[in-house]
Motif scaffolding. Structure first.
Motif, PDB file in Angstrom:
ATOM      1  N   ARG A 181       0.815  -1.210   0.000  1.00 31.14           N
ATOM      2  CA  ARG A 181       0.000   0.000   0.000  1.00 31.14           C
ATOM      3  C   ARG A 181       0.854   1.268   0.000  1.00 31.14           C
ATOM      4  O   ARG A 181       0.367   2.361  -0.291  1.00 31.14           O
ATOM      5  CB  ARG A 181      -0.939  -0.008   1.217  1.00 31.14           C
ATOM      6  CG  ARG A 181      -1.954  -1.139   1.217  1.00 31.14           C
ATOM      7  CD  ARG A 181      -2.984  -1.019   0.097  1.00 31.14           C
ATOM      8  NE  ARG A 181      -3.968  -0.005   0.403  1.00 31.14           N
ATOM      9  CZ  ARG A 181      -5.111  -0.271   1.034  1.00 31.14           C
ATOM     10  NH1 ARG A 181      -5.393  -1.483   1.420  1.00 31.14           N
ATOM     11  NH2 ARG A 181      -5.964   0.692   1.281  1.00 31.14           N
ATOM     12  N   ARG A 182       2.149   1.109   0.310  1.00 35.37           N
ATOM     13  CA  ARG A 182       3.049   2.264   0.263  1.00 35.37           C
ATOM     14  C   ARG A 182       3.225   2.760  -1.167  1.00 35.37           C
ATOM     15  O   ARG A 182       3.734   3.850  -1.395  1.00 35.37           O
ATOM     16  CB  ARG A 182       4.408   1.894   0.847  1.00 35.37           C
ATOM     17  CG  ARG A 182       4.362   1.340   2.246  1.00 35.37           C
ATOM     18  CD  ARG A 182       5.757   1.132   2.790  1.00 35.37           C
ATOM     19  NE  ARG A 182       5.800   0.158   3.862  1.00 35.37           N
ATOM     20  CZ  ARG A 182       5.403   0.389   5.104  1.00 35.37           C
ATOM     21  NH1 ARG A 182       4.934   1.572   5.418  1.00 35.37           N
ATOM     22  NH2 ARG A 182       5.465  -0.558   6.018  1.00 35.37           N
ATOM     23  N   LEU A 183       2.808   1.949  -2.122  1.00 35.41           N
ATOM     24  CA  LEU A 183       2.943   2.359  -3.514  1.00 35.41           C
ATOM     25  C   LEU A 183       2.119   3.606  -3.826  1.00 35.41           C
ATOM     26  O   LEU A 183       2.417   4.319  -4.788  1.00 35.41           O
ATOM     27  CB  LEU A 183       2.519   1.208  -4.435  1.00 35.41           C
ATOM     28  CG  LEU A 183       3.509   0.041  -4.475  1.00 35.41           C
ATOM     29  CD1 LEU A 183       2.860  -1.194  -5.056  1.00 35.41           C
ATOM     30  CD2 LEU A 183       4.737   0.426  -5.280  1.00 35.41           C
ATOM     31  N   ARG A 184       1.111   3.854  -3.012  1.00 39.19           N
ATOM     32  CA  ARG A 184       0.332   5.081  -3.240  1.00 39.19           C
ATOM     33  C   ARG A 184       1.215   6.313  -3.145  1.00 39.19           C
ATOM     34  O   ARG A 184       1.092   7.261  -3.934  1.00 39.19           O
ATOM     35  CB  ARG A 184      -0.813   5.154  -2.229  1.00 39.19           C
ATOM     36  CG  ARG A 184      -1.918   4.148  -2.471  1.00 39.19           C
ATOM     37  CD  ARG A 184      -3.066   4.328  -1.513  1.00 39.19           C
ATOM     38  NE  ARG A 184      -2.676   4.085  -0.129  1.00 39.19           N
ATOM     39  CZ  ARG A 184      -3.533   4.051   0.892  1.00 39.19           C
ATOM     40  NH1 ARG A 184      -4.813   4.262   0.680  1.00 39.19           N
ATOM     41  NH2 ARG A 184      -3.108   3.810   2.115  1.00 39.19           N
ATOM     42  N   THR A 185       2.137   6.298  -2.155  1.00 36.91           N
ATOM     43  CA  THR A 185       3.061   7.418  -2.015  1.00 36.91           C
ATOM     44  C   THR A 185       4.016   7.464  -3.196  1.00 36.91           C
ATOM     45  O   THR A 185       4.315   8.550  -3.738  1.00 36.91           O
ATOM     46  CB  THR A 185       3.852   7.288  -0.704  1.00 36.91           C
ATOM     47  OG1 THR A 185       2.932   7.219   0.390  1.00 36.91           O
ATOM     48  CG2 THR A 185       4.777   8.466  -0.501  1.00 36.91           C
ATOM     49  N   PHE A 186       4.518   6.315  -3.613  1.00 35.86           N
ATOM     50  CA  PHE A 186       5.423   6.245  -4.761  1.00 35.86           C
ATOM     51  C   PHE A 186       4.721   6.797  -6.003  1.00 35.86           C
ATOM     52  O   PHE A 186       5.269   7.618  -6.749  1.00 35.86           O
ATOM     53  CB  PHE A 186       5.838   4.785  -4.976  1.00 35.86           C
ATOM     54  CG  PHE A 186       7.104   4.626  -5.790  1.00 35.86           C
ATOM     55  CD1 PHE A 186       7.513   5.577  -6.706  1.00 35.86           C
ATOM     56  CD2 PHE A 186       7.893   3.491  -5.639  1.00 35.86           C
ATOM     57  CE1 PHE A 186       8.671   5.409  -7.457  1.00 35.86           C
ATOM     58  CE2 PHE A 186       9.055   3.322  -6.380  1.00 35.86           C
ATOM     59  CZ  PHE A 186       9.435   4.290  -7.290  1.00 35.86           C
ATOM     60  N   LEU A 187       3.477   6.361  -6.233  1.00 38.25           N
ATOM     61  CA  LEU A 187       2.715   6.826  -7.397  1.00 38.25           C
ATOM     62  C   LEU A 187       2.538   8.340  -7.370  1.00 38.25           C
ATOM     63  O   LEU A 187       2.651   9.017  -8.400  1.00 38.25           O
ATOM     64  CB  LEU A 187       1.344   6.144  -7.424  1.00 38.25           C
ATOM     65  CG  LEU A 187       1.320   4.662  -7.798  1.00 38.25           C
ATOM     66  CD1 LEU A 187      -0.044   4.065  -7.494  1.00 38.25           C
ATOM     67  CD2 LEU A 187       1.651   4.479  -9.275  1.00 38.25           C
ATOM     68  N   ALA A 188       2.272   8.880  -6.178  1.00 37.47           N
ATOM     69  CA  ALA A 188       2.027  10.314  -6.071  1.00 37.47           C
ATOM     70  C   ALA A 188       3.266  11.134  -6.385  1.00 37.47           C
ATOM     71  O   ALA A 188       3.153  12.295  -6.817  1.00 37.47           O
ATOM     72  CB  ALA A 188       1.528  10.641  -4.665  1.00 37.47           C
ATOM     73  N   ASN A 189       4.467  10.545  -6.204  1.00 38.74           N
ATOM     74  CA  ASN A 189       5.706  11.288  -6.426  1.00 38.74           C
ATOM     75  C   ASN A 189       6.317  11.063  -7.807  1.00 38.74           C
ATOM     76  O   ASN A 189       7.387  11.602  -8.098  1.00 38.74           O
ATOM     77  CB  ASN A 189       6.731  10.901  -5.351  1.00 38.74           C
ATOM     78  CG  ASN A 189       6.328  11.393  -3.967  1.00 38.74           C
ATOM     79  OD1 ASN A 189       5.672  12.419  -3.837  1.00 38.74           O
ATOM     80  ND2 ASN A 189       6.702  10.641  -2.944  1.00 38.74           N
ATOM     81  N   LEU A 190       5.656  10.267  -8.644  1.00 41.28           N
ATOM     82  CA  LEU A 190       6.184  10.043  -9.985  1.00 41.28           C
ATOM     83  C   LEU A 190       6.017  11.291 -10.850  1.00 41.28           C
ATOM     84  O   LEU A 190       5.044  12.041 -10.694  1.00 41.28           O
ATOM     85  CB  LEU A 190       5.456   8.875 -10.650  1.00 41.28           C
ATOM     86  CG  LEU A 190       5.727   7.473 -10.111  1.00 41.28           C
ATOM     87  CD1 LEU A 190       4.794   6.469 -10.781  1.00 41.28           C
ATOM     88  CD2 LEU A 190       7.178   7.080 -10.328  1.00 41.28           C
TER      89      LEU A 190
END
Length: 716
Positions: A181-190
């Motif tokens: 679920r940490r991928l949400r943060t990764f996605l937001a910073n792309l």
């Protein structure tokens, strides 16, 4: 030729380097590559195992990174893009993908817990643009060093993000992992218009919708889940001995090499040991094994040096052997989706593969145990959040004396809270963020209800009168599901349930052997002083118990079922049955005369006083004393509110509950001080092991020369 045609021509060329001269892109593979490379979109691929999901991201990477020698596709906006980042769940999968990338001329590296000494070099290569593909685990996303030093620049320069096994993102999925679920943060910073690919072979409609929503505006490419090479069947056998005996009779009739899945670590070890005793070259594979041992076992199967790998679900998403000839399950996984994923390891590059389920009566009890590890009640969560509102971080070990949760469950809860923004992992442990947080009890209940429905569906799979593959596909909401024409329901069974007398007898003898070790505790849990218990460090040798014994584990294929009837949840208190008492005698004989005998014969018997099973423990102690012609010295008395029958939580909580919770009956201390040998300490169940440890300490401090613990069962 138009741009689309040029890009496809180059994509086909990369695929041929990756998979051979005869390889051609499937239509949905091309649609995904086009969406990623030309349209810079987010894509969710829900496709069966063996469809070629990895080909999509390797081909897309080659085009974006100019590894086909023709430069980035014109007008794609791909010029100068950074590396592809693949978030992958298992090291084995990473190893396979690094090798596959090299075949396509793609430079792939990993950052994971097994190559810490390479992190600096890999990070430097990323900064220099020398890495085309970086594979990381989801757990890496919240490693403090990686999150703070590597992740920001990585997210800012990522050319393509790939989320492998994307069903793990959804808590509706069968294998939810909070770190995903940490991928949400990764996605937001792309950077804007960075393409994203999520892939999975095991997602029903609800999971697919959940993952697509988290991706945001995703193109969903969902294909058929038919597996034309698989022949599914179920054999209903009456006991664990029959199942092992059947394997001993038929394993050599199964094609090639394959996997035998079990539900527990204990069952994997027992099954592998029995099959080896019957002359089969097999190895075991569990999450508790050392990484080097797991890698060696994987390689032996890949090289066909063994007939089977006997494995738990630890061997799942990460293993790729295209010519795997069979998958047998000793016990049913808790959902059709998990089952479909595991059987999907077989038959990827062979015309026919056999898939057999041998369900057991004990399956439901094992499912209930794993279900008990779900997200904790709100009051326990709030207690952790309150404890973390401090100026200094607290480690997981420091939290254990504060909240009564086993470590695995506590760590799972902390990861969820971290993803939700309520806590943050830092050097030294965890801190509360102070952000408001809501306990979503409604969603958690719905997830629990979904798990119950999945278990019911798995039971129905074993008894369905219709096509088995169709049933699985419908459980995964495959709209095109039809009869396969290959399974035992469609064409009749290929194997009988017959078990030869020699194989059955050998299995019964093997599983009927009682006796497992009970290792002594040597160290106190950390953090006890924070809750007023003055114990820390090493347990003094003069207060320790010796190594002990039990009849078996509750998860054993042999004695597990019988022992669960006596000490499992809801079991009624009663005198020890004759067959179990006989097994205890056999354990004592082996203990006295076996390869690792007790140092001295016991000179007396002491029982652990029990409020729940006083009749069981008391009668067991009496039987042992009578058979061994030993004096029954009495029973320690539970005095505290928790006593020996209190909650069995983590080690720190258990010691806290048991500290000063027992007393010796009148006269026992004088008797112990006059003994010239060890006492046999008798109990029903070893769970955390701290009851026996604390009572042994009490006996040793009262003068007992040594203590030999003996129990009916070991939990787990």
């Amino acid at each position: 030729m138009d741009q689309q045609g040029r890009v496809r021509e180059r994509a086909e060329a990369v695929l041929r380097r990756l998979a051979g001269e005869h390889a051609r892109l499937r239509e949905d593979q091309w649609r995904a590559i086009e969406a990623l490379v030309v349209d810079r979109r987010r894509v969710l691929c829900v496709q069966r195992t063996g469809w070629g999901k990895s080909a999509v991201y390797f081909v897309a990477t080659a085009l974006l990174r100019d590894r086909d020698g023709a430069g980035p596709p014109a007008d794609s906006g791909a010029a100068g893009v950074g590396p592809t980042v693949i978030v992958s769940p298992l090291l084995a999968l990473m190893r396979n993908q690094v090798e596959a990338a090299a075949r396509a001329g793609i430079r792939a590296r990993t950052i994971n817990s097994a190559n810490l000494d390479e992190w600096d070099a890999v990070t430097a290569e990323i900064h220099d643009g020398a890495v085309d593909v970086l594979l990381i685990s989801p757990e890496r996303l919240n490693n403090p060093d990686f999150r703070d030093a590597v992740l920001p620049q990585l997210a800012a320069t990522t050319g393509l993000l790939v989320v492998d096994e994307a069903h793990c993102v959804s808590d509706w999925g069968h294998d939810f992992r909070p770190d995903y679920r940490r991928l949400r943060t990764f996605l937001a910073n792309l950077p804007e218009r960075t393409p994203v690919l999520a892939t999975t072979a095991t997602a029903n409609a609800r999971v697919t919708a959940d993952v697509a929503e988290q991706l945001g505006d995703a193109l969903v490419l969902r294909g058929t889940l038919d597996r034309e090479s698989l022949r599914l069947g179920v054999l209903d056998l009456p006991s664990p001995a029959h199942r092992l005996g059947w394997l001993a009779d038929h394993l050599d009739q199964l094609p090639g090499s394959g996997i035998v899945y079990t539900l527990t670590v204990a069952a994997a070890g027992e099954t592998a040991e029995f099959l080896r005793s019957r002359g089969y070259p097999v190895a075991s594979y569990t999450g508790q094994a050392e990484d080097a041992d797991r890698r060696a076992a994987e390689q032996d199967l890949l090289d066909n040096k063994i007939k089977a790998l006997v494995a738990t679900s630890a061997l799942g998403m990460g293993f790729d052997k295209p010519d795997l000839g069979f998958v047998v399950h000793l016990g049913a996984p808790p959902s059709p989706i998990a089952y479909y994923q595991q059987v999907g390891r077989a038959g990827r590059a062979v015309e026919h593969a056999e898939v057999l389920l041998l369900p057991g009566a004990e399956d439901a009890a094992i499912w209930r145990y794993f279900a008990s590890l779900a997200f904790p009640p709100e009051e326990q969560v709030r207690a952790v959040l309150a404890a973390l509102h401090t100026d200094r971080p607290l480690s997981t070990q420091a939290l254990e004396p504060i909240v009564d949760l086993r470590r695995a469950r506590l760590e799972l809860m902390l990861k969820v809270l971290d993803v939700d923004g309520a806590v943050r992992r830092v050097r030294g442990g965890w801190l509360a963020t102070g952000e408001p947080w809501v306990y979503d009890g409604v969603r958690l209940r719905r997830v629990a209800e979904a798990r119950t429905a999945e278990q019911r569906a798995m039971r129905e799979y074993a008894t369905t009168p219709g096509c088995r593959l169709r049933y699985l596909r419908e459980c995964l909401d495959d709209a095109g599901a039809g009869d396969c024409g290959r399974c035992d329901r469609c064409t009749g069974p290929l194997f009988t349930a017959d078990v030869s007398s020699p194989a059955l007898g050998a299995a019964q003898g093997f599983l009927g052997r009682p006796g497992v070790d009970v290792p002594p505790k040597r160290l106190w849990p950390t953090g006890l002083d924070a809750v007023g218990v003055p114990l820390k460090g090493r347990i003094p040798p003069a207060e320790q118990a010796l190594a002990g014994r039990a009849v078996g584990r509750l998860s054993d294929l042999g004695w597990g079922g019988r022992l669960r009837e006596l000490v499992g949840p809801g079991a009624a208190d009663r005198p020890v049955p004759d067959d179990v008492a006989g097994a205890v005698v056999e354990v004592l004989k082996a203990w006295a005369h076996g390869d690792d005998p007790w140092p001295r014969r016991p000179v007396g018997v002491v029982a652990v006083g029990s409020r729940r099973r006083s009749e069981l423990v008391g009668s067991l102690a009496e039987r042992i004393a009578a058979v061994g012609r030993l004096p029954l010295l009495g029973a320690v008395v539970p005095t505290g509110a928790a006593g020996p029958d209190g909650p069995r939580g983590n080690s720190a909580q258990r010691v806290r509950a048991l500290h000063d919770a027992f007393a010796l009956p009148d006269g026992l201390a004088d008797t112990l001080a006059g003994l010239d040998g060890p006492v046999l300490l008798v109990d029903d169940l070893v769970d955390t092991g701290w009851t026996l440890t604390m009572v042994a300490r009490l006996l040793r401090r009262a003068g007992a020369p040594d203590v030999l613990p003996l129990a009916l069962a070991v939990a787990g």
